[in-house]
Motif scaffolding. Structure first.
Motif, mmCIF file in Angstrom:
data_model
loop_
_atom_site.group_PDB
_atom_site.id
_atom_site.type_symbol
_atom_site.label_atom_id
_atom_site.label_comp_id
_atom_site.label_asym_id
_atom_site.label_seq_id
_atom_site.Cartn_x
_atom_site.Cartn_y
_atom_site.Cartn_z
ATOM 1 N N TYR A 120 0.806 -1.154 0.122
ATOM 2 C CA TYR A 120 -0.076 0.022 -0.061
ATOM 3 C C TYR A 120 0.787 1.387 -0.022
ATOM 4 O O TYR A 120 0.787 2.189 1.068
ATOM 5 N N LYS A 121 1.568 1.505 -1.046
ATOM 6 C CA LYS A 121 2.247 2.606 -1.331
ATOM 7 C C LYS A 121 1.280 3.794 -1.541
ATOM 8 O O LYS A 121 -0.049 3.328 -1.982
ATOM 9 N N GLY A 122 1.113 4.948 -1.731
ATOM 10 C CA GLY A 122 0.308 6.077 -2.344
ATOM 11 C C GLY A 122 -0.623 6.313 -1.054
ATOM 12 O O GLY A 122 -0.357 6.285 0.150
ATOM 13 N N LEU A 123 -1.505 6.670 -1.381
ATOM 14 C CA LEU A 123 -2.939 7.347 -0.696
ATOM 15 C C LEU A 123 -3.827 6.213 -0.327
ATOM 16 O O LEU A 123 -3.905 5.294 -0.892
ATOM 17 N N ASN A 124 -4.787 6.662 0.493
ATOM 18 C CA ASN A 124 -5.908 5.893 1.115
ATOM 19 C C ASN A 124 -5.708 4.401 1.656
ATOM 20 O O ASN A 124 -6.265 3.634 1.031
ATOM 21 N N THR A 125 -4.407 4.388 2.057
ATOM 22 C CA THR A 125 -3.942 3.045 2.633
ATOM 23 C C THR A 125 -4.877 2.281 3.398
ATOM 24 O O THR A 125 -4.713 0.937 3.023
ATOM 25 N N SER A 126 -5.545 3.008 4.312
ATOM 26 C CA SER A 126 -6.396 2.270 5.265
ATOM 27 C C SER A 126 -7.532 1.448 4.642
ATOM 28 O O SER A 126 -7.857 0.441 4.694
ATOM 29 N N LEU A 127 -8.045 2.257 3.690
ATOM 30 C CA LEU A 127 -9.351 2.087 2.996
ATOM 31 C C LEU A 127 -9.136 0.974 1.917
ATOM 32 O O LEU A 127 -9.718 -0.180 1.952
ATOM 33 N N ARG A 128 -7.679 0.952 1.423
ATOM 34 C CA ARG A 128 -7.410 -0.144 0.431
ATOM 35 C C ARG A 128 -7.180 -1.422 1.231
ATOM 36 O O ARG A 128 -7.563 -2.657 0.787
ATOM 37 N N ALA A 129 -6.549 -1.128 2.242
ATOM 38 C CA ALA A 129 -6.313 -2.635 3.082
ATOM 39 C C ALA A 129 -7.343 -3.305 3.755
ATOM 40 O O ALA A 129 -7.830 -4.530 3.431
ATOM 41 N N LEU A 130 -8.540 -2.653 4.031
ATOM 42 C CA LEU A 130 -9.946 -2.838 4.476
ATOM 43 C C LEU A 130 -10.392 -3.469 3.218
ATOM 44 O O LEU A 130 -11.062 -4.725 3.427
ATOM 45 N N ASN A 131 -10.639 -2.845 2.264
ATOM 46 C CA ASN A 131 -11.216 -3.431 0.898
ATOM 47 C C ASN A 131 -10.648 -4.867 0.715
ATOM 48 O O ASN A 131 -11.218 -5.791 -0.079
ATOM 49 N N ASN A 132 -9.243 -4.884 0.927
ATOM 50 C CA ASN A 132 -8.626 -6.246 0.620
ATOM 51 C C ASN A 132 -8.989 -7.357 1.617
ATOM 52 O O ASN A 132 -7.833 -8.178 1.713
ATOM 53 N N ASN A 133 -9.448 -7.067 2.640
ATOM 54 C CA ASN A 133 -9.899 -7.962 3.775
ATOM 55 C C ASN A 133 -8.158 -8.331 4.363
ATOM 56 O O ASN A 133 -8.069 -9.483 4.852
ATOM 57 N N GLU A 134 -7.505 -7.161 4.494
ATOM 58 C CA GLU A 134 -6.248 -7.543 5.154
ATOM 59 C C GLU A 134 -6.301 -7.954 6.502
ATOM 60 O O GLU A 134 -7.118 -7.284 7.295
ATOM 61 N N LYS A 135 -5.343 -8.721 7.350
ATOM 62 C CA LYS A 135 -5.588 -8.838 8.594
ATOM 63 C C LYS A 135 -4.609 -7.992 9.380
ATOM 64 O O LYS A 135 -4.926 -7.905 10.723
ATOM 65 N N PHE A 136 -3.869 -7.228 8.610
ATOM 66 C CA PHE A 136 -3.103 -6.258 9.401
ATOM 67 C C PHE A 136 -2.915 -5.044 8.397
ATOM 68 O O PHE A 136 -2.651 -5.399 7.267
ATOM 69 N N SER A 137 -2.414 -3.907 9.084
ATOM 70 C CA SER A 137 -1.750 -2.726 8.253
ATOM 71 C C SER A 137 -0.556 -2.271 9.072
ATOM 72 O O SER A 137 -0.051 -3.182 9.780
ATOM 73 N N GLY A 138 -0.315 -1.282 9.171
ATOM 74 C CA GLY A 138 0.949 -0.711 9.999
ATOM 75 C C GLY A 138 1.182 0.588 9.651
ATOM 76 O O GLY A 138 0.589 1.424 8.953
ATOM 77 N N CYS A 139 2.445 0.937 9.752
ATOM 78 C CA CYS A 139 3.155 2.386 9.508
ATOM 79 C C CYS A 139 4.568 1.894 9.534
ATOM 80 O O CYS A 139 5.084 1.025 10.118
ATOM 81 N N THR A 140 5.452 2.816 8.611
ATOM 82 C CA THR A 140 6.588 2.399 8.245
ATOM 83 C C THR A 140 7.366 3.847 8.146
ATOM 84 O O THR A 140 6.967 4.982 7.941
#
Ligand code: GRF
Length: 191
Positions: A120-140
């Protein structure tokens, strides 16, 4: 990365475009004894909300007209030189720095990004992670390279996505972790 000598802190600029919660957090961190950096300058590409923190802590701020990238960067480089800035933290800065600019501050520019890169480079990272049913996101936190949200990773943190997660709740969890991660990255670089 250069080691600290004596009690001299590294003169640092923070670049912002928006709300500035990371700027506020970095200023608070830089005011602690243990911080290797001191924030001497805030650069914005527009009248960003976060500039209020520069005013609050009496830090010099500069709004750069970004109609022409090349001219804007030239102006920034002059200011950085004048203020003897040695390190740059991007914190929600929405402009892409040129290869030439990055070269001038090789391995001296870092950025924080609200995802577990390289995902998830770029914008709207949380929304994209949710839409893809990810189990985790994060920060870097990473060094800034010529490609967007690329460059060597310094430190990153996974954040669980719960079943009831919304974009707002995930964003909130991420920004709270960002405020721990950015100072931790700076400590890691200079110690
Ligand atoms: C943060 O989520 C950061 O990761 C991203 O932009 C946002 C900036 O937030 N690069 P703030 O302006 O520091 O509150």
């Amino acid at each position: 990365m250069e080691k600290l000598t004596g009690h001299k802190k590294i003169k640092t600029a923070v670049f912002i475009s928006g709300r500035g919660s990371n700027l506020d957090n970095l200023i608070k961190f830089s005011n602690t004894k243990k911080s290797p950096i001191i924030i001497d300058l805030v650069i914005a590409d527009k009248k960003a909300l976060g500039l209020k923190y520069a005013a609050k802590y009496k830090i010099k701020k500069k709004i750069i007209n970004y109609k022409n990238n090349r001219i804007a960067e030239k102006k920034i480089l002059l200011i950085l030189e004048k203020k003897k800035i040695k390190f740059i933290c991007l914190a929600g800065f929405m402009k892409v720095l040129s290869a030439n600019f990055i070269k001038r501050f090789k391995e001296k520019i870092i950025n924080i990004h609200p995802s577990y890169l390289p995902k998830y480079k770029g914008l709207n990272t949380s929304l994209r992670a949710l839409n893809n049913n990810e189990k985790f996101s994060g920060c870097t936190v990473h060094y800034v390279g010529t490609k967007i949200d690329s460059g060597k990773i310094i430190i990153q943190k996974k954040i669980n996505i719960t079943k009831k997660e919304t974009e707002t709740s995930l964003d909130k969890k991420i920004i709270q972790e960002e405020h721990k991660l950015y100072p931790a990255a700076i400590m890691k670089i200079f110690n």
